[in-house]
Design an enzyme around this catalytic site. Structure first.
Site, PDB file in Angstrom:
ATOM      1  N   ASN A  10       0.874  -1.174   0.000  1.00 39.63           N
ATOM      2  CA  ASN A  10       0.000   0.000   0.000  1.00 39.63           C
ATOM      3  C   ASN A  10       0.910   1.222   0.000  1.00 39.63           C
ATOM      4  O   ASN A  10       1.480   1.569   1.024  1.00 39.63           O
ATOM      5  CB  ASN A  10      -0.891  -0.025   1.252  1.00 39.63           C
ATOM      6  CG  ASN A  10      -1.680   1.265   1.424  1.00 39.63           C
ATOM      7  OD1 ASN A  10      -1.799   2.059   0.487  1.00 39.63           O
ATOM      8  ND2 ASN A  10      -2.216   1.482   2.628  1.00 39.63           N
ATOM      9  N   LYS A  12       0.171   4.292  -0.344  1.00 36.42           N
ATOM     10  CA  LYS A  12      -0.412   5.531   0.196  1.00 36.42           C
ATOM     11  C   LYS A  12      -0.124   6.678  -0.780  1.00 36.42           C
ATOM     12  O   LYS A  12      -0.095   6.456  -1.988  1.00 36.42           O
ATOM     13  CB  LYS A  12       0.127   5.797   1.602  1.00 36.42           C
ATOM     14  CG  LYS A  12      -0.012   4.551   2.491  1.00 36.42           C
ATOM     15  CD  LYS A  12       0.218   4.777   3.935  1.00 36.42           C
ATOM     16  CE  LYS A  12      -0.023   3.469   4.675  1.00 36.42           C
ATOM     17  NZ  LYS A  12       0.088   3.580   6.102  1.00 36.42           N
ATOM     18  N   HIS A  95      -9.529   1.857   4.631  1.00 34.87           N
ATOM     19  CA  HIS A  95      -8.254   1.965   5.353  1.00 34.87           C
ATOM     20  C   HIS A  95      -8.440   2.943   6.520  1.00 34.87           C
ATOM     21  O   HIS A  95      -9.165   3.931   6.401  1.00 34.87           O
ATOM     22  CB  HIS A  95      -7.148   2.456   4.398  1.00 34.87           C
ATOM     23  CG  HIS A  95      -5.797   2.370   5.014  1.00 34.87           C
ATOM     24  ND1 HIS A  95      -5.336   3.318   5.899  1.00 34.87           N
ATOM     25  CD2 HIS A  95      -4.822   1.433   4.925  1.00 34.87           C
ATOM     26  CE1 HIS A  95      -4.125   2.964   6.316  1.00 34.87           C
ATOM     27  NE2 HIS A  95      -3.799   1.814   5.735  1.00 34.87           N
ATOM     28  N   GLU A  97      -6.702   5.265   7.592  1.00 37.91           N
ATOM     29  CA  GLU A  97      -6.406   6.673   7.282  1.00 37.91           C
ATOM     30  C   GLU A  97      -7.593   7.324   6.574  1.00 37.91           C
ATOM     31  O   GLU A  97      -7.860   8.512   6.758  1.00 37.91           O
ATOM     32  CB  GLU A  97      -5.119   6.759   6.440  1.00 37.91           C
ATOM     33  CG  GLU A  97      -3.895   6.484   7.308  1.00 37.91           C
ATOM     34  CD  GLU A  97      -2.729   5.836   6.581  1.00 37.91           C
ATOM     35  OE1 GLU A  97      -2.679   5.875   5.342  1.00 37.91           O
ATOM     36  OE2 GLU A  97      -1.852   5.293   7.288  1.00 37.91           O
ATOM     37  N   GLU A 167      -5.722  -4.421  10.574  1.00 41.43           N
ATOM     38  CA  GLU A 167      -4.642  -3.452  10.750  1.00 41.43           C
ATOM     39  C   GLU A 167      -4.854  -2.654  12.029  1.00 41.43           C
ATOM     40  O   GLU A 167      -5.592  -1.649  12.027  1.00 41.43           O
ATOM     41  CB  GLU A 167      -4.615  -2.483   9.566  1.00 41.43           C
ATOM     42  CG  GLU A 167      -4.321  -3.139   8.245  1.00 41.43           C
ATOM     43  CD  GLU A 167      -3.649  -2.160   7.288  1.00 41.43           C
ATOM     44  OE1 GLU A 167      -2.546  -2.458   6.850  1.00 41.43           O
ATOM     45  OE2 GLU A 167      -4.221  -1.093   7.018  1.00 41.43           O
ATOM     46  N   GLY A 173       2.630   2.340  10.597  1.00 44.88           N
ATOM     47  CA  GLY A 173       3.649   3.375  10.421  1.00 44.88           C
ATOM     48  C   GLY A 173       4.357   3.758  11.707  1.00 44.88           C
ATOM     49  O   GLY A 173       5.039   4.773  11.764  1.00 44.88           O
ATOM     50  N   SER A 213       3.308  -2.180  10.152  1.00 44.24           N
ATOM     51  CA  SER A 213       4.762  -2.305  10.333  1.00 44.24           C
ATOM     52  C   SER A 213       5.308  -3.688   9.968  1.00 44.24           C
ATOM     53  O   SER A 213       6.207  -4.189  10.631  1.00 44.24           O
ATOM     54  CB  SER A 213       5.158  -1.915  11.761  1.00 44.24           C
ATOM     55  OG  SER A 213       4.825  -0.557  12.008  1.00 44.24           O
TER      56      SER A 213
END
Ligand code: PGA
Length: 249
Positions: A10, A12, A95, A97, A167, A173, A213
């Site tokens: 991904n 991003k 996701h 985010e 996730e 991250g 991660s």
């Protein structure tokens, strides 16, 4: 149980078209097809370049979001027919985010998944708790509800095509990975939820990834857990050699 693992990068909001081309050239030279399915989910503009670069290699390409309407006055959005025309294989939906910064809700996730299932594009549906929810001991209930809401009103024969990505937000991250045991336990909980919704046979066929991660150093331990059928890889998918190591865990 013969689930095929799927490892998807991904990207991003990283990489220009030139950078995407350079990645594809390096990665495809190294890539050897195996039992693990591999894909890169890139920003929209980079998708045609990747589809072209990966043609005939078996490496898949995915989008990171999509609108659920086929067309309309939705300034700035991209539709599923547009993705189909390019020839993408996957689309990430929900996701964290997008949930956090762009008002993605369980309802819009459900609409997007339903719309994608009318096509051959495979939805990768993200679920996961944040640190506060985890510390409050609320993560199991939350994740199970996210799964139920995302798959609401979707029949078993369609549901089995969906990929779920667990996730935990606190691991995205941050360099802080869930332990393989924690990750496996949450993927098992997701499978239990799917069993409750669809029965054993369908739940057994569904792919459940872990994301947060994932790196070359921890990929093999995570990928070898019983309930984990692959990974959604952010940061470490930006470097072709690192991503190659993960894919070859
Ligand atoms: P990360 O991101 O691997 O950089 O933690 C994972 C993701 O957001 O899908």
């Amino acid at each position: 149980m013969a689930r095929k693992k799927i490892i998807a990068g991904n990207w991003k909001m990283y990489k220009t078209i030139a950078e995407a081309k350079a990645f594809a050239e390096t990665f495809k030279k190294k890539y050897q097809p195996s039992d693990v399915r591999v894909a890169i989910c890139a920003p929209y503009l980079q998708l045609p370049v990747l589809v072209e670069a990966f043609r005939g290699t078996g490496i898949g390409v995915g989008a990171q979001n999509v609108h659920y309407e086929a067309e309309g006055a939705f300034t700035g959005e991209i539709s599923i027919p547009m993705l189909e025309e390019i020839g993408v294989d996957y689309c990430i939906v929900g996701h964290s985010e997008r949930r956090q910064y762009f008002n993605e809700s369980d309802d819009t996730v459900n609409r997007k998944v339903k719309a994608l299932l009318k096509t051959s594009i495979i939805p990768i549906v993200c679920v996961g708790e944040d640190l506060q929810q985890k510390e409050a001991g609320y993560e199991k209930q939350l994740v199970s509800e996210q799964v139920k809401n995302a798959l609401h009103d979707i029949p078993a024969d369609k549901a089995e095509l969906i990929v779920i990505a667990y996730e935990p937000i606190w691991a995205i991250g941050t360099g802080r990975t869930a332990t393989p045991i924690q990750a496996n336990m949450m993927c098992e909980l997701i499978r239990d939820t799917l069993t409750e919704m669809y029965g054993d046979e369908t739940a057994d066929r569904m792919v459940i990834q872990y994301g947060g991660s994932v790196k070359p150093e921890n990929a093999s331990e995570i990928m070898n857990m019983e309930e984990i059928d692959g990974a959604l890889v952010g940061g470490a998918s930006l470097e072709p050699l690192k991503f190659h190591e993960i894919v070859n865990f």
